[in-house]
Design a protein around this motif. Structure first.
Motif, PDB file in Angstrom:
ATOM      1  N   PRO A   1      62.689  57.268  45.027  1.00  0.00           N
ATOM      2  CA  PRO A   1      62.058  55.977  44.705  1.00  0.00           C
ATOM      3  C   PRO A   1      61.481  55.999  43.287  1.00  0.00           C
ATOM      4  CG  PRO A   1      60.775  57.196  46.314  1.00  0.00           C
ATOM      5  CD  PRO A   1      62.029  57.956  46.111  1.00  0.00           C
ATOM      6  N   PRO A   2      61.466  54.829  42.605  1.00  0.00           N
ATOM      7  CA  PRO A   2      61.023  54.834  41.202  1.00  0.00           C
ATOM      8  C   PRO A   2      59.549  55.230  41.075  1.00  0.00           C
ATOM      9  CG  PRO A   2      61.243  52.592  42.009  1.00  0.00           C
ATOM     10  CD  PRO A   2      61.767  53.486  43.088  1.00  0.00           C
TER      11      PRO A   2
ATOM     12  N   TRP B   1      56.851  54.457  38.930  1.00  0.00           N
ATOM     13  CA  TRP B   1      56.467  53.538  37.858  1.00  0.00           C
ATOM     14  C   TRP B   1      55.363  54.106  36.970  1.00  0.00           C
ATOM     15  CZ3 TRP B   1      59.435  49.720  36.389  1.00  0.00           C
ATOM     16  CH2 TRP B   1      60.330  49.172  37.302  1.00  0.00           C
TER      17      TRP B   1
ATOM     18  N   ILE C   1      57.120  56.259  34.294  1.00  0.00           N
ATOM     19  CA  ILE C   1      58.381  55.766  33.735  1.00  0.00           C
ATOM     20  C   ILE C   1      58.469  56.061  32.226  1.00  0.00           C
ATOM     21  CG2 ILE C   1      57.437  53.401  33.521  1.00  0.00           C
ATOM     22  CD1 ILE C   1      61.051  54.138  34.298  1.00  0.00           C
ATOM     23  N   SER C   2      57.332  55.964  31.560  1.00  0.00           N
ATOM     24  CA  SER C   2      57.308  56.208  30.120  1.00  0.00           C
ATOM     25  C   SER C   2      57.682  57.654  29.808  1.00  0.00           C
ATOM     26  CB  SER C   2      55.916  55.879  29.597  1.00  0.00           C
ATOM     27  OG  SER C   2      55.875  56.039  28.235  1.00  0.00           O
TER      28      SER C   2
ATOM     29  N   VAL D   1      59.422  59.704  31.753  1.00  0.00           N
ATOM     30  CA  VAL D   1      60.839  59.943  32.090  1.00  0.00           C
ATOM     31  C   VAL D   1      61.730  59.431  30.962  1.00  0.00           C
ATOM     32  CG1 VAL D   1      62.698  59.290  33.677  1.00  0.00           C
ATOM     33  CG2 VAL D   1      60.460  59.911  34.580  1.00  0.00           C
TER      34      VAL D   1
ATOM     35  N   GLN E   1      56.051  41.066  37.071  1.00  0.00           N
ATOM     36  CA  GLN E   1      55.221  42.198  36.636  1.00  0.00           C
ATOM     37  C   GLN E   1      55.800  42.845  35.368  1.00  0.00           C
ATOM     38  OE1 GLN E   1      54.880  45.415  39.378  1.00  0.00           O
ATOM     39  NE2 GLN E   1      52.820  45.903  38.710  1.00  0.00           N
TER      40      GLN E   1
ATOM     41  N   THR F   1      58.981  51.868  26.141  1.00  0.00           N
ATOM     42  CA  THR F   1      58.964  51.573  27.581  1.00  0.00           C
ATOM     43  C   THR F   1      58.872  50.063  27.887  1.00  0.00           C
ATOM     44  OG1 THR F   1      57.881  53.695  27.867  1.00  0.00           O
ATOM     45  CG2 THR F   1      57.849  52.221  29.758  1.00  0.00           C
TER      46      THR F   1
ATOM     47  N   ASN G   1      51.191  50.772  28.530  1.00  0.00           N
ATOM     48  CA  ASN G   1      52.161  51.176  29.551  1.00  0.00           C
ATOM     49  C   ASN G   1      51.541  51.210  30.941  1.00  0.00           C
ATOM     50  OD1 ASN G   1      54.414  51.351  27.937  1.00  0.00           O
ATOM     51  ND2 ASN G   1      53.990  53.453  27.338  1.00  0.00           N
TER      52      ASN G   1
ATOM     53  N   ASN H   1      49.559  48.914  31.762  1.00  0.00           N
ATOM     54  CA  ASN H   1      49.312  47.476  31.941  1.00  0.00           C
ATOM     55  C   ASN H   1      47.820  47.135  31.938  1.00  0.00           C
ATOM     56  OD1 ASN H   1      50.370  44.943  32.103  1.00  0.00           O
ATOM     57  ND2 ASN H   1      50.490  44.900  34.337  1.00  0.00           N
TER      58      ASN H   1
ATOM     59  N   ARG I   1      46.306  42.804  42.183  1.00  0.00           N
ATOM     60  CA  ARG I   1      47.737  42.970  41.909  1.00  0.00           C
ATOM     61  C   ARG I   1      48.226  44.321  42.439  1.00  0.00           C
ATOM     62  NH1 ARG I   1      48.285  42.929  36.191  1.00  0.00           N
ATOM     63  NH2 ARG I   1      47.694  40.765  36.169  1.00  0.00           N
TER      64      ARG I   1
ATOM     65  N   ARG J   1      53.988  45.589  48.465  1.00  0.00           N
ATOM     66  CA  ARG J   1      55.388  45.385  48.094  1.00  0.00           C
ATOM     67  C   ARG J   1      56.162  46.696  48.173  1.00  0.00           C
ATOM     68  NH1 ARG J   1      53.887  41.642  44.108  1.00  0.00           N
ATOM     69  NH2 ARG J   1      53.696  43.311  42.620  1.00  0.00           N
TER      70      ARG J   1
ATOM     71  N   ASP K   1      61.063  48.984  46.781  1.00  0.00           N
ATOM     72  CA  ASP K   1      61.444  48.556  45.446  1.00  0.00           C
ATOM     73  C   ASP K   1      62.901  48.955  45.238  1.00  0.00           C
ATOM     74  OD1 ASP K   1      61.747  48.081  42.806  1.00  0.00           O
ATOM     75  OD2 ASP K   1      59.838  48.961  42.200  1.00  0.00           O
TER      76      ASP K   1
ATOM     77  N   LEU L   1      64.746  48.930  42.564  1.00  0.00           N
ATOM     78  CA  LEU L   1      65.147  49.446  41.251  1.00  0.00           C
ATOM     79  C   LEU L   1      65.192  50.971  41.243  1.00  0.00           C
ATOM     80  CD1 LEU L   1      63.090  47.199  38.824  1.00  0.00           C
ATOM     81  CD2 LEU L   1      65.499  47.031  39.341  1.00  0.00           C
ATOM     82  N   ARG L   2      66.264  51.499  40.678  1.00  0.00           N
ATOM     83  CA  ARG L   2      66.400  52.958  40.529  1.00  0.00           C
ATOM     84  C   ARG L   2      66.778  53.228  39.078  1.00  0.00           C
ATOM     85  NH1 ARG L   2      64.139  52.511  44.537  1.00  0.00           N
ATOM     86  NH2 ARG L   2      64.724  53.124  46.646  1.00  0.00           N
ATOM     87  N   HIS L   3      65.992  54.089  38.427  1.00  0.00           N
ATOM     88  CA  HIS L   3      66.211  54.268  36.984  1.00  0.00           C
ATOM     89  C   HIS L   3      67.231  55.337  36.661  1.00  0.00           C
ATOM     90  CE1 HIS L   3      62.933  51.562  36.281  1.00  0.00           C
ATOM     91  NE2 HIS L   3      62.222  52.241  37.141  1.00  0.00           N
TER      92      HIS L   3
END
Lengths: 419, 234
Positions: A237-238, A240, A243-244, A246, A295, A367, B148, B150, B217, B224, B229, B231-233
């Motif tokens: 799973p990602p 988040w 992520i930067s 990676v 987001q 990113t 990054n 947020n 959020r 969520r 999710d 998405l897979r990077h």
């Protein structure tokens, strides 16, 4: 399914004393005993004369599972040599950890004078036991130097690869490789010796990452490369939050390799397909998958407000203007043009080469731009089929090729050519 | 009477001429020292400027986080500025050496004190330079990291970090210059504490709406994430 393929070394007994083998298979994926047995079964279907060393962390020691052993069947001789595989270090960064283990597989290949080395780093779905046989064939029977997988993919799988790694490799080296960094990969002796030598020359920096070196080395040395159709990878799973990091750990070696091979890729124009074997695997559409675009757009908008000063050092004014326009779009109309994304990637590669700002800052500030591309792509293909998403990514790859003259001009005359 | 006046005048003139004659070697030494320092400064300016230009000092400064210098007729204005500053220091040193040549106690004392102070001055300059570079580098790191993550107040955090490091560097430089030590200590404590308190208040109280929005959020994100999710990077 028999478990006779699990050799007794895997049950905690001593390793065989071997000086040379025909093939080294490094298993970096976290597999259970059943999957491991499946891989060993596949390897045993290879010709009798082959001696295959399997590098895998001792499953019995790791999970406490007891593996049953039955009488060995006919086929290639398969034995475990776990000591040659670098131990997994949960404390280190995942990419560095993977790199060290990958390196140890190639080192084992060199030490045991293997004709070929394989790295198995993924679990595939659907689990087809025969895929490994197909994967080994090109190196053993057709004298290829590099075999890479062509995974069946859902439209939101492997997006860093689809957005940067694959199209960039294609545009730079002129070969359409879908997964240039694998992670599952097969390399010939000739190639892994070259990769090892390049990795040694690169020292201990990010440019020494062997997984990133394999495909560019094969392509710049004009070696034979092919793909094999396999099932879909089971992705983690990602993460988040990281992520930067990676992105930074993956892109830095890629950009370093661009510097190293600049004389080669500046002469390459267009691209050609590479041989692909095996039937493509149908894994169906995931049309119900929903992505939180808002987001990602918000993160990009925040970055556009706060990071413009840093982007301005890297990107030319025309790109900055386009980014400003993009940031004003609402999520439901958010669309980043391919040409813009391609130029951003090229300009960051150039800034990496020129060391315009600290490399950590450079890749960290990329990113939010990657997230902007992600949001744009996700919005566009959310309701589309996997086939349509593939067409979309092909369009992006063509944009990379079309943008190559821009890259070459910027690379050659970074001060003079600044649109 | 007139004779006495003439005698006094003659004595004063002789005295003045004697004093002037005694000053002459010192004056000549001063002029010579200044001339030599001018020549040395000129050579140093040319050398330093050439070295800094060769190593692209101006571009490095921009990479380290300094704002690019404004439009200038010279292609490397910062390198020129640094080279000239060094030249000026050499001329100043030459002047002080020249002053010391006068056989006057207060002159040589002044020159010695000033020369003794130069290492402190250079130390303070180095502290300020390192502090400034570190402040900009750290501010940029914090800004990128916060964006990054947020965080809406990323810039505020970044400016806060920059101010903290610069205040620290200035306090250290003043300490090194031995200027109003007790006041500097007090002012530094007040300023440093003030900045930390301001940041804490700004982030904790001033942005409570933002924080609650962000937490809200995050809570939504958690729910969520439990859905999945797609998405897979990599």
């Amino acid at each position: 399914m028999t478990t006779d393929a699990i050799p007794e070394q895997a049950q905690g007994k001593t390793e065989p004393q071997v000086d040379a083998v025909d093939m080294v298979v490094g298993i970096l994926a976290e597999l259970d005993a059943k999957d491991l047995a499946g891989i060993c079964d596949s390897l045993r279907t290879l010709p009798d004369s082959l001696r295959i060393a399997v590098l895998h962390e001792d499953p019995a020691a790791k999970s406490g599972e007891t593996l049953q052993k039955t009488e060995p069947t006919k086929g290639a001789s398969v034995f475990f040599m776990p000591s040659l595989l670098a131990k997994s270090d949960p404390g280190s960064e995942p990419v560095s950890n993977f790199s060290a283990r990958y390196q140890s597989v190639l080192a084992a290949g060199e030490k045991l004078q293997a004709q070929a080395c394989y790295v198995i780093a993924s679990k595939l779905m659907p689990a087809s036991p025969g895929w490994l046989g197909q994967f080994t064939q090109p190196l053993l029977e057709h004298n290829f130097d590099l075999v890479v997988p062509h995974y069946a993919r859902h439209k939101f799988d492997g997006l860093l690869n689809s957005s940067i790694l694959s199209p960039l490799t294609r545009c730079l080296y002129g070969k359409r490789i879908n997964n240039p960094i694998g992670p599952d990969i097969g390399v010939s002796q000739r190639l892994f010796q070259k990769v090892r030598s390049r990795a040694k020359n690169a020292g201990s920096g990010p440019g020494a990452h062997p997984a990133m070196l394999v495909a560019p080395t094969a392509l710049t040395e004009n070696m034979q490369v092919c793909e094999v159709n396999v099932g879909a990878r089971v992705y983690p799973p990602p993460d988040w939050a990281n992520i930067s990091s990676v992105l930074s750990q993956i892109l830095s070696p890629i950009f370093i390799d661009m510097e190293r091979n600049a004389a080669f890729w500046q002469r390459v124009r267009g691209s050609v397909s590479i041989p692909c074997s095996g039937d493509s695997v149908d894994i169906g559409d995931d049309t119900n998958a929903t992505v939180d675009i808002q987001q990602m757009v918000e993160k990009f908008q925040l970055a556009n407000r706060d990071l413009r000063e840093i982007w301005g050092i890297v990107l030319p004014p025309a790109t900055m203007f386009e980014l400003g326009k993009l940031a004003r779009l609402p999520p439901d109309r958010f669309a980043m043009p391919d040409e813009l994304w391609v130029r951003i990637v090229f300009d960051f590669a150039l800034a990496h080469r020129l060391r315009t700002i600290s490399l950590d800052h450079l890749l960290g500030s990329m990113t939010p731009l990657y997230l902007a591309w992600l949001a744009s792509y996700a919005r566009e293909v959310q309701a589309a089929s996997a086939w349509a998403a593939d067409r979309r990514l092909e369009k992006l790859a063509l944009a990379y090729e079309a943008g190559k003259p821009y890259l070459v001009s910027r690379w050659r005359w970074p001060d003079r050519f600044n649109p | 009477m007139w004779g006495q006046v003439k005698e006094a005048l003659a004595q004063a003139t002789a005295h003045f001429l004697m004093r002037f004659a005694s000053l002459l070697p010192g004056l000549v030494a001063l002029i010579l020292a200044i001339l030599v320092s001018f020549v040395v400064a000129w050579i140093l300016v040319a050398l330093v400027q050439r070295v800094l230009t060769g190593m692209h000092f101006d571009e490095h400064l921009v990479r380290w986080g300094f704002p690019a210098p404004a439009e200038s007729a010279h292609p490397n204005p910062v390198a020129l500025l640094v080279a000239r500053a060094i030249g000026l220091l050499v001329i100043l040193a030459g002047f002080l050496i020249g002053l010391a040549a006068f056989d006057s106690e207060w002159m040589s004392l002044f020159a010695r004190r000033t020369l003794e102070y130069i290492p402190n001055l250079l130390g303070a300059l180095v502290i300020l330079l390192v502090g400034s570079v570190s402040a900009r580098f750290l501010a940029r790191s914090v800004l990128i990291g916060a964006v990054n993550m947020n965080l809406q107040y990323a810039r505020l955090l970044s400016v806060g970090v920059k101010c903290l490091v610069i205040v620290l560097a200035v306090a250290m430089a003043l300490e090194d210059l031995r200027i109003a030590r007790s006041i500097v200590e007090l002012a530094f404590g007040i300023l440093f504490g003030g900045i930390v308190l301001t940041l804490a208040l700004a982030v904790g109280l001033g942005s409570k709406d933002l924080v609650s929005k962000s937490l809200d959020r995050d809570a939504k994100k958690v729910s969520r994430e439990t859905i999945e999710d797609p998405l897979r990077h990599l």
